[in-house]
Design a protein around this motif. Structure first.
Motif, PDB file in Angstrom:
ATOM      1  N   LYS A 147      -1.565  -9.399  -7.909  1.00 33.80           N
ATOM      2  CA  LYS A 147      -2.449  -8.516  -7.143  1.00 33.80           C
ATOM      3  C   LYS A 147      -1.770  -7.175  -6.843  1.00 33.80           C
ATOM      4  N   LEU A 148      -2.606  -6.155  -6.788  1.00 34.46           N
ATOM      5  CA  LEU A 148      -2.154  -4.795  -6.491  1.00 34.46           C
ATOM      6  C   LEU A 148      -1.849  -4.655  -5.001  1.00 34.46           C
ATOM      7  N   SER A 149      -0.706  -4.090  -4.679  1.00 33.91           N
ATOM      8  CA  SER A 149      -0.322  -3.886  -3.283  1.00 33.91           C
ATOM      9  C   SER A 149      -1.208  -2.829  -2.617  1.00 33.91           C
ATOM     10  N   PRO A 150      -1.537  -3.004  -1.321  1.00 35.11           N
ATOM     11  CA  PRO A 150      -2.298  -1.977  -0.594  1.00 35.11           C
ATOM     12  C   PRO A 150      -1.612  -0.606  -0.584  1.00 35.11           C
ATOM     13  N   LYS A 151      -0.300  -0.570  -0.733  1.00 35.10           N
ATOM     14  CA  LYS A 151       0.391   0.727  -0.753  1.00 35.10           C
ATOM     15  C   LYS A 151       0.173   1.461  -2.084  1.00 35.10           C
ATOM     16  N   ASP A 152      -0.301   0.737  -3.095  1.00 35.12           N
ATOM     17  CA  ASP A 152      -0.524   1.341  -4.411  1.00 35.12           C
ATOM     18  C   ASP A 152      -1.995   1.629  -4.698  1.00 35.12           C
ATOM     19  N   GLN A 153      -2.855   1.488  -3.685  1.00 32.19           N
ATOM     20  CA  GLN A 153      -4.266   1.803  -3.878  1.00 32.19           C
ATOM     21  C   GLN A 153      -4.438   3.261  -4.287  1.00 32.19           C
ATOM     22  N   GLY A 154      -5.408   3.511  -5.158  1.00 31.99           N
ATOM     23  CA  GLY A 154      -5.734   4.893  -5.511  1.00 31.99           C
ATOM     24  C   GLY A 154      -4.847   5.452  -6.598  1.00 31.99           C
ATOM     25  N   CYS A 155      -4.245   6.609  -6.346  1.00 26.73           N
ATOM     26  CA  CYS A 155      -3.497   7.314  -7.392  1.00 26.73           C
ATOM     27  C   CYS A 155      -2.229   6.597  -7.824  1.00 26.73           C
ATOM     28  N   LYS A 156      -1.750   5.644  -7.035  1.00 25.21           N
ATOM     29  CA  LYS A 156      -0.534   4.911  -7.399  1.00 25.21           C
ATOM     30  C   LYS A 156      -0.845   3.596  -8.126  1.00 25.21           C
ATOM     31  N   ALA A 157      -2.120   3.343  -8.388  1.00 28.91           N
ATOM     32  CA  ALA A 157      -2.512   2.045  -8.939  1.00 28.91           C
ATOM     33  C   ALA A 157      -1.877   1.760 -10.297  1.00 28.91           C
ATOM     34  N   ASN A 177     -10.229   5.425  -2.877  1.00 32.01           N
ATOM     35  CA  ASN A 177      -9.052   4.731  -3.395  1.00 32.01           C
ATOM     36  C   ASN A 177      -9.420   3.407  -4.058  1.00 32.01           C
ATOM     37  N   ARG A 178     -10.362   2.683  -3.432  1.00 31.17           N
ATOM     38  CA  ARG A 178     -10.829   1.426  -4.054  1.00 31.17           C
ATOM     39  C   ARG A 178     -11.403   1.691  -5.440  1.00 31.17           C
ATOM     40  N   SER A 179     -12.231   2.742  -5.518  1.00 33.35           N
ATOM     41  CA  SER A 179     -12.874   3.089  -6.784  1.00 33.35           C
ATOM     42  C   SER A 179     -11.841   3.482  -7.848  1.00 33.35           C
ATOM     43  N   GLN A 180     -10.857   4.267  -7.449  1.00 36.47           N
ATOM     44  CA  GLN A 180      -9.815   4.705  -8.393  1.00 36.47           C
ATOM     45  C   GLN A 180      -8.973   3.523  -8.850  1.00 36.47           C
ATOM     46  N   SER A 181      -8.648   2.624  -7.930  1.00 40.15           N
ATOM     47  CA  SER A 181      -7.879   1.427  -8.296  1.00 40.15           C
ATOM     48  C   SER A 181      -8.647   0.585  -9.311  1.00 40.15           C
TER      49      SER A 181
END
Length: 288
Positions: free
Chosen positions: A82-92, A131-135
């Motif tokens: 799973k993707l970390s909440p700190k990596d949501q969005g542009c860091k995904a 951020n959700r959408s970008q992730s």
């Protein structure tokens, strides 16, 4: 006696085992190896981790040793991260690549957005939606490249799911949420069923609280099973995959003995009547 473990069919055409080992709080090379070895011996063929668990590298190392030991290949096991909440969005993209590198795998069977929110943002912050959408777009790219065989989400509410289903190109394969007799999640389950999304449970034992529930204990005594087996069986008998977690090999194996008995209709009704909307796991990301 080895009982084959059943699976559910995902909307990708792949099958996901009904039983997997949850690895939250599983730390260190030795503990990880022992728990996974016990799981594979007991017939588990799925392992669930996440970037925030900080054990992806330990799980990858254990797999490289254990698969040959158990005469299994990579295709015999189903790995979720799973993707970390700190990596949501542009860091995904960086977060997704990091999971693949830490696990040491060419592909991950199922990759989820762990939380609907972004670490460090207030629950009301409008950036969370973007951020959700970008992730999700990033997960779709990894899916198209064959690095993630299936993609999905965890801890999404009905509103988050509706938002995702309206805007996605690739439908989520799985929604993973807290689910047990006191939290039946009926609205989300109906939404998943109507959308072709597989509904998966975590915290099936209610962080252990439900093991001492009088109704659970009564059903367990009647079935001559443990309370944990009854709670897990309640879910899998509804075709809901479960992810019990334990560091103890004996407990891992006990939790795996779910497919050689059935709960009666009256047992199922009695357990389901416990539903009161009680959550045992709360996080501010969850309510964004």
């Amino acid at each position: 006696l080895f009982i084959p473990i059943s699976s559910v069919l995902l909307n990708t055409g792949a099958r996901m085992p009904l039983l997997g080992l949850g690895t939250y709080r599983l730390q260190g090379t030795e503990d990880t190896y022992r728990a996974m070895d016990a799981a594979l011996t007991a017939g588990y063929r799925a392992f669930d981790t996440a970037a925030v668990y900080r054990n992806e590298a330990d799980i990858g190392r254990a797999l490289r040793i254990l698969l040959p030991k158990h005469r299994l290949s990579r295709g015999d096991v189903f790995i979720t991260s799973k993707l970390s909440p700190k990596d949501q969005g542009c860091k995904a993209r960086d977060g997704c690549m990091r999971s693949l590198e830490q696990l040491g795998l060419d592909y991950i069977d199922l990759y989820l957005i762990h939380w609907p929110g972004t670490q460090g943002l207030h629950v009301e912050d409008k950036q969370n939606t973007g951020n959700r959408s970008q992730s999700w777009e990033t997960l779709e790219e990894f899916h198209a490249e064959g690095k993630f065989c299936a993609i999905g989400v965890s801890n999404y509410t009905t509103r988050h799911m509706q938002e995702l289903l309206r805007g996605c190109r690739v439908f989520p394969a799985v929604l993973q949420v807290e689910f047990h007799p006191r939290l039946a999640q009926r609205e989300l389950r109906v939404l998943c069923e109507e959308s072709g999304v597989s509904f998966q449970a975590y915290s099936s034992l209610g962080t252990g609280v439900l093991l001492s529930d009088p109704v659970v204990q009564e059903v367990a005594a009647r079935c001559e099973r443990t309370p944990s087996q009854v709670l897990l069986r309640w879910a899998v008998q509804q075709n809901v995959p479960v992810l019990p977690k334990s560091r103890q090999p004996s407990r891992v194996q006990e939790n795996g003995r779910l497919f050689d008995f059935e709960l009666s209709d009256s047992d199922m009704v009695q357990l389901s009547a416990l539903d009161c909307g009680q959550r045992f796991l709360k996080d501010f990301y969850f309510i964004m």
